[in-house]
Write a protein that holds these residues in place. Structure first.
Motif, PDB file in Angstrom:
ATOM      1  N   LEU A 176      -1.636   1.985   7.040  1.00  0.00           N
ATOM      2  CA  LEU A 176      -0.494   1.228   7.536  1.00  0.00           C
ATOM      3  C   LEU A 176       0.812   1.921   7.176  1.00  0.00           C
ATOM      4  N   ALA A 177       0.887   2.455   5.952  1.00  0.00           N
ATOM      5  CA  ALA A 177       2.086   3.186   5.546  1.00  0.00           C
ATOM      6  C   ALA A 177       2.313   4.396   6.443  1.00  0.00           C
ATOM      7  N   ALA A 178       1.238   5.090   6.787  1.00  0.00           N
ATOM      8  CA  ALA A 178       1.370   6.250   7.666  1.00  0.00           C
ATOM      9  C   ALA A 178       1.895   5.844   9.041  1.00  0.00           C
ATOM     10  N   ALA A 179       1.422   4.699   9.558  1.00  0.00           N
ATOM     11  CA  ALA A 179       1.896   4.236  10.867  1.00  0.00           C
ATOM     12  C   ALA A 179       3.374   3.883  10.814  1.00  0.00           C
ATOM     13  N   ILE A 180       3.789   3.208   9.747  1.00  0.00           N
ATOM     14  CA  ILE A 180       5.206   2.839   9.600  1.00  0.00           C
ATOM     15  C   ILE A 180       6.075   4.087   9.544  1.00  0.00           C
ATOM     16  N   GLN A 181       5.658   5.082   8.782  1.00  0.00           N
ATOM     17  CA  GLN A 181       6.430   6.313   8.669  1.00  0.00           C
ATOM     18  C   GLN A 181       6.465   7.076   9.995  1.00  0.00           C
ATOM     19  N   SER A 182       5.382   7.008  10.754  1.00  0.00           N
ATOM     20  CA  SER A 182       5.330   7.755  12.009  1.00  0.00           C
ATOM     21  C   SER A 182       6.350   7.240  13.018  1.00  0.00           C
ATOM     22  N   HIS A 183       6.797   5.993  12.848  1.00  0.00           N
ATOM     23  CA  HIS A 183       7.794   5.430  13.752  1.00  0.00           C
ATOM     24  C   HIS A 183       9.202   5.502  13.178  1.00  0.00           C
ATOM     25  N   GLY A 184       9.375   6.223  12.074  1.00  0.00           N
ATOM     26  CA  GLY A 184      10.705   6.438  11.517  1.00  0.00           C
ATOM     27  C   GLY A 184      11.195   5.371  10.570  1.00  0.00           C
ATOM     28  N   HIS A 185      10.327   4.432  10.201  1.00  0.00           N
ATOM     29  CA  HIS A 185      10.745   3.349   9.312  1.00  0.00           C
ATOM     30  C   HIS A 185      10.377   3.666   7.863  1.00  0.00           C
ATOM     31  N   GLY A 186      10.699   2.748   6.951  1.00  0.00           N
ATOM     32  CA  GLY A 186      10.542   3.030   5.537  1.00  0.00           C
ATOM     33  C   GLY A 186       9.671   2.027   4.819  1.00  0.00           C
ATOM     34  N   LEU A 187       9.389   2.335   3.562  1.00  0.00           N
ATOM     35  CA  LEU A 187       8.540   1.512   2.700  1.00  0.00           C
ATOM     36  C   LEU A 187       9.302   1.118   1.446  1.00  0.00           C
ATOM     37  N   ALA A 188       8.992  -0.062   0.951  1.00  0.00           N
ATOM     38  CA  ALA A 188       9.522  -0.502  -0.334  1.00  0.00           C
ATOM     39  C   ALA A 188       8.382  -1.032  -1.175  1.00  0.00           C
ATOM     40  N   LEU A 189       8.373  -0.724  -2.461  1.00  0.00           N
ATOM     41  CA  LEU A 189       7.412  -1.308  -3.393  1.00  0.00           C
ATOM     42  C   LEU A 189       8.155  -2.358  -4.195  1.00  0.00           C
ATOM     43  N   ASP A 190       7.676  -3.595  -4.102  1.00  0.00           N
ATOM     44  CA  ASP A 190       8.366  -4.749  -4.681  1.00  0.00           C
ATOM     45  C   ASP A 190       7.794  -5.095  -6.055  1.00  0.00           C
ATOM     46  N   ASP A 191       8.595  -5.826  -6.838  1.00  0.00           N
ATOM     47  CA  ASP A 191       8.168  -6.373  -8.130  1.00  0.00           C
ATOM     48  C   ASP A 191       7.726  -5.286  -9.101  1.00  0.00           C
ATOM     49  N   VAL A 192       8.330  -4.116  -9.036  1.00  0.00           N
ATOM     50  CA  VAL A 192       7.935  -3.034  -9.928  1.00  0.00           C
ATOM     51  C   VAL A 192       8.329  -3.385 -11.362  1.00  0.00           C
ATOM     52  N   GLY A 193       7.368  -3.306 -12.253  1.00  0.00           N
ATOM     53  CA  GLY A 193       7.590  -3.676 -13.645  1.00  0.00           C
ATOM     54  C   GLY A 193       6.935  -4.977 -14.016  1.00  0.00           C
ATOM     55  N   ALA A 194       6.554  -5.786 -13.021  1.00  0.00           N
ATOM     56  CA  ALA A 194       5.885  -7.049 -13.314  1.00  0.00           C
ATOM     57  C   ALA A 194       4.480  -6.812 -13.833  1.00  0.00           C
ATOM     58  N   ASP A 195       3.874  -5.703 -13.419  1.00  0.00           N
ATOM     59  CA  ASP A 195       2.510  -5.384 -13.810  1.00  0.00           C
ATOM     60  C   ASP A 195       2.412  -3.868 -13.959  1.00  0.00           C
ATOM     61  N   PRO A 196       1.681  -3.364 -14.966  1.00  0.00           N
ATOM     62  CA  PRO A 196       1.559  -1.909 -15.115  1.00  0.00           C
ATOM     63  C   PRO A 196       1.033  -1.219 -13.867  1.00  0.00           C
ATOM     64  N   MET A 197       0.277  -1.956 -13.035  1.00  0.00           N
ATOM     65  CA  MET A 197      -0.291  -1.359 -11.838  1.00  0.00           C
ATOM     66  C   MET A 197       0.795  -0.865 -10.881  1.00  0.00           C
ATOM     67  N   SER A 198       1.944  -1.538 -10.867  1.00  0.00           N
ATOM     68  CA  SER A 198       3.002  -1.124  -9.945  1.00  0.00           C
ATOM     69  C   SER A 198       3.491   0.280 -10.269  1.00  0.00           C
ATOM     70  N   LEU A 199       3.618   0.601 -11.550  1.00  0.00           N
ATOM     71  CA  LEU A 199       4.034   1.948 -11.930  1.00  0.00           C
ATOM     72  C   LEU A 199       2.941   2.963 -11.625  1.00  0.00           C
ATOM     73  N   ALA A 200       1.694   2.549 -11.801  1.00  0.00           N
ATOM     74  CA  ALA A 200       0.592   3.470 -11.554  1.00  0.00           C
ATOM     75  C   ALA A 200       0.524   3.881 -10.089  1.00  0.00           C
ATOM     76  N   PHE A 201       0.765   2.939  -9.177  1.00  0.00           N
ATOM     77  CA  PHE A 201       0.633   3.228  -7.758  1.00  0.00           C
ATOM     78  C   PHE A 201       1.919   3.783  -7.137  1.00  0.00           C
ATOM     79  N   LEU A 202       3.006   3.748  -7.867  1.00  0.00           N
ATOM     80  CA  LEU A 202       4.289   4.220  -7.337  1.00  0.00           C
ATOM     81  C   LEU A 202       4.200   5.648  -6.794  1.00  0.00           C
ATOM     82  N   PRO A 203       3.591   6.609  -7.520  1.00  0.00           N
ATOM     83  CA  PRO A 203       3.525   7.976  -6.974  1.00  0.00           C
ATOM     84  C   PRO A 203       2.628   8.095  -5.753  1.00  0.00           C
TER      85      PRO A 203
END
Length: 450
Positions: A176-203
């Motif tokens: 889904l992220a690839a499809a969004i990028q292919s149309h020129g749009h962007g991504l946001a990762l929300d609630d970063v810091g609420a759970d260690p998993m958010s930092l792990a998946f950020l890269p």
């Protein structure tokens, strides 16, 4: 004119702050509609089926501002059902959709209505943030949503996810992220810091926007906040992502957000959820102060779905060298041991192998890491019963020429080991190049269940 925090004090004072904790889609509830949380009245006949049939979603929009000039740069759409009904507020609205088995339809309709209203505005905002429900990222977008995203909208769309999306359905989210990028749009990762998993998946998601969890503003000097912000800034410096602070309600919050290094912010200090007004083009911050929406990093089609195998990705970067199976095993022991000793907590650990015997030899280490890591995944030609709990698994194919890979991505450490060959001689690559490690990780993640 820049937005003035003090000019919003009277408006903020009228908004109740005594409700349950804020959700992604909720922000703060407006005072005139508080009654909708407890019921829609004696004659409320709105059902989720009727909401969907009549497209009765009327999103509200909250401004996002540049934190130094306080000029608006865009808006976030927040879901709302029929005004005055028991389904006005997003909590009962989405609960009803879940109970009826129609969450995907509601999630799609909310996105469609947000984009329709933004397109119809007399002066559309340059950026429109819309939320995506983690539970339905594996559902294909509707024809209407595709039309709204691809028919040259007068703004750039930023789709918000939480780390739960990638953890639950990694392959689906990457597609889904690839499809969004292919149309020129962007991504946001929300609630970063609420759970260690958010930092792990950020890269791995590598979004254009990183939204800090609002609790970080409430404890700006805590060790946890400092750790999270340092990790986020490291990613932002490396990738060009912009940082947004949420939940800014007071001038103290604003000062804290600036001290945390956020570029943009949103919260009641700048305006609560409201119908979309014409966007003041003169209010867009100057490009020199990081406020212009044009400074959002360009899309990068192809980033999230790299082709080939892990070894081929490493070899293409000139990382491969010839060695023995014993040398490869020694490097693998080093990588897994380092993950256990220093970086297991909050890490993403992935492995793939076309040889069942080799994959079985890794299982004790992978199971041990699963007790501490944010996410552990394995792709191998094994019986799922042999893998055990805690390790996300996909049954991969065998091959005449064995190929194996292991990846560890943590906030302060990233490494990958890839090998191809037989038992006597093997070509392998051991890299700590973060961009290459992330690309190898995405290749493995694509093979996990959607």
């Amino acid at each position: 004119m820049p937005l003035s925090p003090s000019s919003f004090r009277s408006r903020v004072s009228r908004v109740s702050r005594t409700l349950a904790p804020r959700s992604r889609r909720t922000a703060t509830v407006e005072a005139p509609a508080l009654a909708a949380l407890t019921g829609g009245g004696e004659h409320d006949d709105w059902s989720i089926e009727r909401v969907l049939a009549e497209r009765a979603i009327e999103p509200l929009f909250q401004p996002i501002v540049e934190l130094h000039s306080l000029r608006p740069v865009g808006v976030e759409a927040l879901a709302r059902g029929p005004a005055g009904s028991r389904l006005w507020h997003p909590r009962p609205l989405f609960a009803a959709a879940v109970a009826a088995g129609r969450l995907a339809e509601l999630d799609t309709l909310c996105a469609e209505r947000a984009l329709e209203l933004a397109r119809a505005a007399a002066a559309p905002p340059p950026l429109v943030f819309v939320n995506a429900e983690p539970a339905v990222v594996d559902q294909p977008p509707s024809a209407r949503l595709l039309e709204l995203m691809t028919s040259d909208p007068p703004f750039r769309i930023v789709v918000e996810y939480t780390e739960r999306s990638l953890a639950a359905r990694p392959a689906a989210l990457l597609q889904l992220a690839a499809a969004i990028q292919s149309h020129g749009h962007g991504l946001a990762l929300d609630d970063v810091g609420a759970d260690p998993m958010s930092l792990a998946f950020l890269p791995l998601l590598e979004p254009e926007v990183v939204k800090l969890d609002l609790q970080l503003l409430r404890a700006p000097h805590s060790p946890r906040t400092v750790e999270v912000v340092a990790a986020v800034h490291a990613v932002a410096e490396r990738t060009g992502a912009l940082i947004v602070a949420e939940g800014i309600e007071t001038e103290d919050d604003l000062a804290n957000a600036r001290a945390l290094g956020a570029n943009w912010g949103q919260g009641l200090l700048f305006g609560g959820p409201a119908p979309l007004a014409p966007f003041d083009e003169a209010g867009i911050a100057d490009t020199a102060d990081l406020g212009s929406a044009s400074l959002l990093r360009p899309s990068r089609p192809g980033l999230h779905l790299p082709s080939g195998t892990p070894f081929e990705a490493a070899a293409a970067r000139g990382k491969a060298r010839q060695g023995t199976a014993a040398a490869f095993a020694a490097h693998m022991d080093h990588l897994l041991r380092r993950a256990h000793q220093d970086h297991g907590a909050g890490a993403v650990v992935l492995a793939s192998c076309t040889d069942a015997e080799t994959a079985l030899s890794w299982l004790p280490s992978l199971r041990g890491l699963a007790e501490r890591a944010a996410f552990v995944g394995l792709v191998a030609p094994l019986d799922p019963a042999a893998v055990g709990p805690g390790v996300r698994f996909a049954a991969g194919p065998g091959a005449e020429v064995e190929e194996c890979a292991a990846v560890v991505i943590a906030p302060r450490y990233a490494a990958a080991l890839c090998g191809r060959g037989g038992h006597e001689s093997i070509a392998f690559a051991h890299t700590e190049d973060r961009a290459l490690v992330a690309s190898i990780a995405r290749i493995v993640l694509q093979q996990l269940p959607r």
